[in-house]
Design a protein around this motif. Sequence first.
Motif, mmCIF file in Angstrom:
data_model
loop_
_atom_site.group_PDB
_atom_site.id
_atom_site.type_symbol
_atom_site.label_atom_id
_atom_site.label_comp_id
_atom_site.label_asym_id
_atom_site.label_seq_id
_atom_site.Cartn_x
_atom_site.Cartn_y
_atom_site.Cartn_z
ATOM 1 N N GLN A 1 34.919 57.520 8.849
ATOM 2 C CA GLN A 1 34.413 56.614 9.879
ATOM 3 C C GLN A 1 32.995 56.994 10.283
ATOM 4 O O GLN A 1 32.111 56.141 10.401
ATOM 5 C CB GLN A 1 35.339 56.635 11.094
ATOM 6 C CG GLN A 1 36.694 55.982 10.871
ATOM 7 C CD GLN A 1 37.598 56.128 12.081
ATOM 8 O OE1 GLN A 1 37.600 57.150 12.755
ATOM 9 N NE2 GLN A 1 38.396 55.092 12.345
ATOM 10 N N ASN A 2 32.785 58.283 10.509
ATOM 11 C CA ASN A 2 31.443 58.732 10.845
ATOM 12 C C ASN A 2 30.480 58.537 9.684
ATOM 13 O O ASN A 2 29.301 58.233 9.892
ATOM 14 C CB ASN A 2 31.471 60.205 11.271
ATOM 15 C CG ASN A 2 31.963 60.396 12.696
ATOM 16 O OD1 ASN A 2 31.620 59.626 13.589
ATOM 17 N ND2 ASN A 2 32.775 61.414 12.918
ATOM 18 N N GLY A 3 30.970 58.705 8.458
ATOM 19 C CA GLY A 3 30.118 58.487 7.300
ATOM 20 C C GLY A 3 29.650 57.040 7.200
ATOM 21 O O GLY A 3 28.472 56.770 6.922
ATOM 22 N N ALA A 4 30.561 56.104 7.436
ATOM 23 C CA ALA A 4 30.189 54.685 7.392
ATOM 24 C C ALA A 4 29.184 54.347 8.482
ATOM 25 O O ALA A 4 28.228 53.591 8.260
ATOM 26 C CB ALA A 4 31.440 53.815 7.528
ATOM 27 N N GLU A 5 29.380 54.922 9.679
ATOM 28 C CA GLU A 5 28.454 54.647 10.776
ATOM 29 C C GLU A 5 27.093 55.279 10.500
ATOM 30 O O GLU A 5 26.049 54.709 10.840
ATOM 31 C CB GLU A 5 29.031 55.157 12.094
ATOM 32 C CG GLU A 5 28.292 54.644 13.305
ATOM 33 C CD GLU A 5 29.004 54.932 14.618
ATOM 34 O OE1 GLU A 5 28.392 54.675 15.670
ATOM 35 O OE2 GLU A 5 30.146 55.424 14.579
ATOM 36 N N LEU A 6 27.082 56.473 9.898
ATOM 37 C CA LEU A 6 25.817 57.111 9.544
ATOM 38 C C LEU A 6 25.061 56.274 8.513
ATOM 39 O O LEU A 6 23.842 56.120 8.599
ATOM 40 C CB LEU A 6 26.056 58.518 9.003
ATOM 41 C CG LEU A 6 24.825 59.249 8.451
ATOM 42 C CD1 LEU A 6 23.728 59.365 9.509
ATOM 43 C CD2 LEU A 6 25.203 60.627 7.915
ATOM 44 N N ALA A 7 25.767 55.733 7.534
ATOM 45 C CA ALA A 7 25.117 54.886 6.530
ATOM 46 C C ALA A 7 24.425 53.691 7.184
ATOM 47 O O ALA A 7 23.282 53.347 6.848
ATOM 48 C CB ALA A 7 26.141 54.408 5.502
ATOM 49 N N SER A 8 25.099 53.073 8.147
ATOM 50 C CA SER A 8 24.503 51.945 8.864
ATOM 51 C C SER A 8 23.298 52.394 9.689
ATOM 52 O O SER A 8 22.268 51.710 9.737
ATOM 53 C CB SER A 8 25.556 51.308 9.766
ATOM 54 O OG SER A 8 25.017 50.262 10.544
#
Length: 433
Positions: free
Chosen positions: A200-207
Amino acid sequence: MRSDELEAVGETAARAFQGGVGHVQATHRTIARRVFGATSVLGPTATTVGRVHDGIADGVYAAVRGIGGLALRGAARSAAVVRPADHDLPALTDRPLGDALLGALGGAFGSRFAAEDSPLALRMTARVAGRDVLLEPADLRRAFPLPSGRVAVLVHGLCMTDAAWERGGDDEAYYARRLHRDLGYDVVSLRYNSGRRIPQNGAELASLLERLVAAWPGGVRDLALIGHSMGGLVCRSACAVGADTGHGWLEPLNDVVTLGAPHLGANLERAAATVHWAAGLLPETRLFADLLELRSDGVLDLRDGAIVLDDLPLPVDRWPWGERGTHVPLLEGVRHHAVGTTMARDPESWLAANVLGDLLVTPSSAASRARGERRLAFEEDDVVILGGIDHLALLHHARVYAHVRRWLRPRGALPAAGGTGDGVVEGAAVRVA
């Protein structure tokens, strides 16, 4: 604290108190049943005494649970009433002690805070010099009046915030200052809720990186990600999401550096899972199993180094040791580097590499020395194991920084003064794997 923070703290404390009383009650009842069950051979008198005991004990526990919870919530609300106006008070995250407290609570209970939209739940933000920066050209220009086009993003680990990069050393040890001075990087630190799932944090970091690169004044020509511990896994997760969705920030991404990241999982979490399983075998030790069951989603992901959403933590009754999880290869065209450390002076020993490590992550996991398909294809010169360094020292240690600087210097440039070449660093037990 602000009124919403006070009430959230009161609610959290009340629920923790009531849950603790409930666990103690359950343990007490289990032990009592053993005792009265053993004495039931004496006849109905023992059985009657046992029932009376249970009734009295349950009433006492209910009273303690109710009164204690009410008192904690009431105290927090009373304090909120007499507080100064909220606009006169800084948020907890703007105070050093409050920042450290929220980082620790976030790592332990952050998934619950996020699900409840609690004021104690840290939001993912880009930070410069200890303050949030809006991902807009004007705000970024104020933070970086003379942008270099080289951007490094620091991603902290479990139970931390961005402030962790500037604790435990002097100004000369802080990576942000040294990267700017030595290599011309403009450094942005990430703050996030480390109790949430790593993917979840990885997806938010990508954004966030997509917006950061799009808004950067003058454009980004060289992007580097530096992740400590869990932060390294968050970086790799963001890379996987960016590749799957075709994000533009991958174009200037040249380097990903992981410092003590458990690519193959963390033995400490596996040990906790083992104790959790063992404690659940007997009713008398169920209290300890219940307490261990409170581990956050982020902590559970560390067991196998999970960086994709499909890699769910194993059930508690499954053996937690071994290499599991989806194989996510390193990005092509991006240089990936890894630092592993061990408390032992000799990192060559089997015990140092596979058991002791830096007390939280073993060098074997940090360097991804897997036998199976999960082995990551690091180049030989891009992995280093350092002896005599603990896990937290990775955030500010001069020997660690020497390798980071060597890896991130412009290609074709000569090593900076005081830097390291390949192989052994003078006076230190170091090995490039």
